[in-house]
Every structure is written in structure tokens, then in C-alpha cells.
Design a protein around this motif. Structure first.
Motif: not given
Length: 253
Positions: A61, A63, A210
């Protein structure tokens, strides 16, 4: 499931890792010799990292990509959780960059060859002249345009999953060139392959990168360096998993 995953690693993941690493190193070497270093110094490594992440079946993931502007060079600074940090950043950051890495990595078979051919920046602290040469190389890369640099300001992987202290070299470089610093938080890499003195299998665990908002210089000199370093540290820490919150001294720094 743990033992099935280990059998899978032995029979498939590790053999593919070895073959893909050798092929990528040769590809980088040939490509850099022929020309178009802007392409060959980055994209084969990006594909290599993505293949390895996928072959280990690790979900990823990302972000915060919206925080980055096109055609802007950045000094990226990230926490250093483990070996899979490399695959996560190289494969999924989505920016053409050079690594600032320990000079010892230049001795790793095939990987070191590819890094030398693609002009990655080896951080060599074995004397003042070599330190100067390291930062001269980083200045040239950032001044050329089109490249950013990625630095692990802790200088070493964590033994605990927690962050150690940040060294100021990357922030001094950003201050000198008046470039924005972008903090990156890595989660999951320590859970996949925690640092020990012995080789061990990877554990299955999701990876998360992130990308925080850029920190733009507000002045020049030591005050700006220290302020940027503190803000970057706090940003990276803010997105770490709860179990790894808080400073823990790393004796390897």
C-alpha cells in the motif's frame, strides 16, 4: 501456513530472486554502457524490486503520492526497518532517484556491480576526503536535474523495529542546495525480515509506504538543518505502527 510459505520460498521465491538479480545487474551494465543512463539507472531496478515483492506474495500500500510535484527533485528520508525497505521504495515510490548507500554494498555480488554502473552514491566515512567525495557526488546528481536522492538517515537497520536517531548529513545537503525534504514512513519490513545475526526465512506481512508532505527550507544554515531534521523525524514517527512508536537507541548507529 508458515511452513508452506517457507517451502514456497525455497522452491520458488529465492531461486527467482537470484535469477532476477543476476539478469537485472547484466541489463543495467549493458544499458549504461550503451547510453541513456537516466532510463537504465532506474527502471530495471524498479522492475527488479516489484518482481521480488510480488514473488514473495507481499501486498503493498502506498499513501501520499499526491504530495509530490512532477519534475521536482527531492531529498527523501526514510526509517530503516529491514532489507525489504529497498524493494518497497525502489519499486513503489514512483520517482527517478539515486540511493545514498553504505559503501560496503558495493561488494555484494551483482547488486554492487549494478549500483556502481548506475552511479548510485556510496557513503564512505573512512576519512574526511571520502566523506567529501560522497557529498560531492550527491550534489552533482541533484544539480543535474531529473533525479532525487533517497537516504536512510539512521544509517543502519533497526534491531527492534523502533527508530533510532537521525544523522544530519542528508538535511545538510538539502539545506546547501535549498531542496525540499520528503519524509517516508515504512511499515511491515521489520515484520517480514527482522534484523538478526543469522540468515532466516521471510515472514508474510503487508508493506506500507507513507509519503509525507515535503518540508521546504525556511532559511539557511544549522538552524534550518536542525528544524528540518526534527520535523522529518516527527513526520516519519507519526505514521509508524503503534507497536514501534518511540525512540530506541540503535547500538549500530
Amino acid at each position: 501456513m508458515k511452513y508452506l510459505y517457507r517451502i514456497y520460498q525455497l522452491l520458488i521465491a529465492f531461486p527467482v530472486l537470484i535469477v532476477v538479480t543476476i539478469v537485472t545487474a547484466i541489463e543495467v551494465g549493458v544499458g549504461m554502457t550503451l547510453g541513456n543512463g537516466h532510463f537504465w539507472s532506474y527502471y530495471p531496478g524498479r522492475w527488479w524490486a516489484k518482481i521480488i515483492t510480488r514473488i514473495f506474495l507481499l501486498p503493498v500500500t502506498v499513501e501520499g503520492r499526491e504530495h509530490l510535484e512532477q519534475n521536482t527533485p527531492y531529498v527523501f528520508v526514510a526509517n530503516h526497518q529491514g532489507a525489504f525497505d529497498i524493494f518497497l521504495i525502489y519499486g513503489f515510490l514512483g520517482r527517478n532517484f539515486k540511493w545514498m548507500m553504505k559503501w560496503q554494498l558495493g561488494k555484494v555480488p551483482f547488486v554492487g556491480y549494478a549500483c556502481r554502473k548506475s552511479h548510485q552514491i556510496f557513503v564512505d566515512k573512512r576519512g574526511p576526503s571520502r566523506v567529501r567525495a560522497t557529498y560531492d557526488a550527491a550534489r552533482r546528481v541533484l544539480s543535474e536535474g531529473g533525479y532525487s536522492v533517497v537516504v536512510f538517515p539512521e544509517g543502519a537497520r533497526t534491531f527492534t523495529g523502533h527508530m533510532g536517531k537521525f544523522n544530519k548529513g542528508a538535511f545538510a545537503l538539502a539545506d546547501e542546495l535549498q531542496l525540499p525534504v520528503v519524509p517516508l514512513t515504512i511499515n511491515g519490513s521489520f515484520d517480514i525480515m527482522p534484523r538478526t545475526r543469522d540468515w532466516h526465512f521471510a515472514n508474510w506481512h503487508p508493506l506500507r509506504l507513507t509519503i509525507h508532505q515535503p518540508i521546504y527550507p525556511v532559511g539557511e544554515g544549522q538552524q534550518n538543518v536542525q528544524a528540518t531534521m526534527r520535523q522529518a523525524y516527527d513526520s516519519v514517527m507519526s505514521s509508524l505502527d503503534d507497536k514501534y512508536q518511540g525512540y530506541v537507541e540503535n547500538p549500530d548507529q
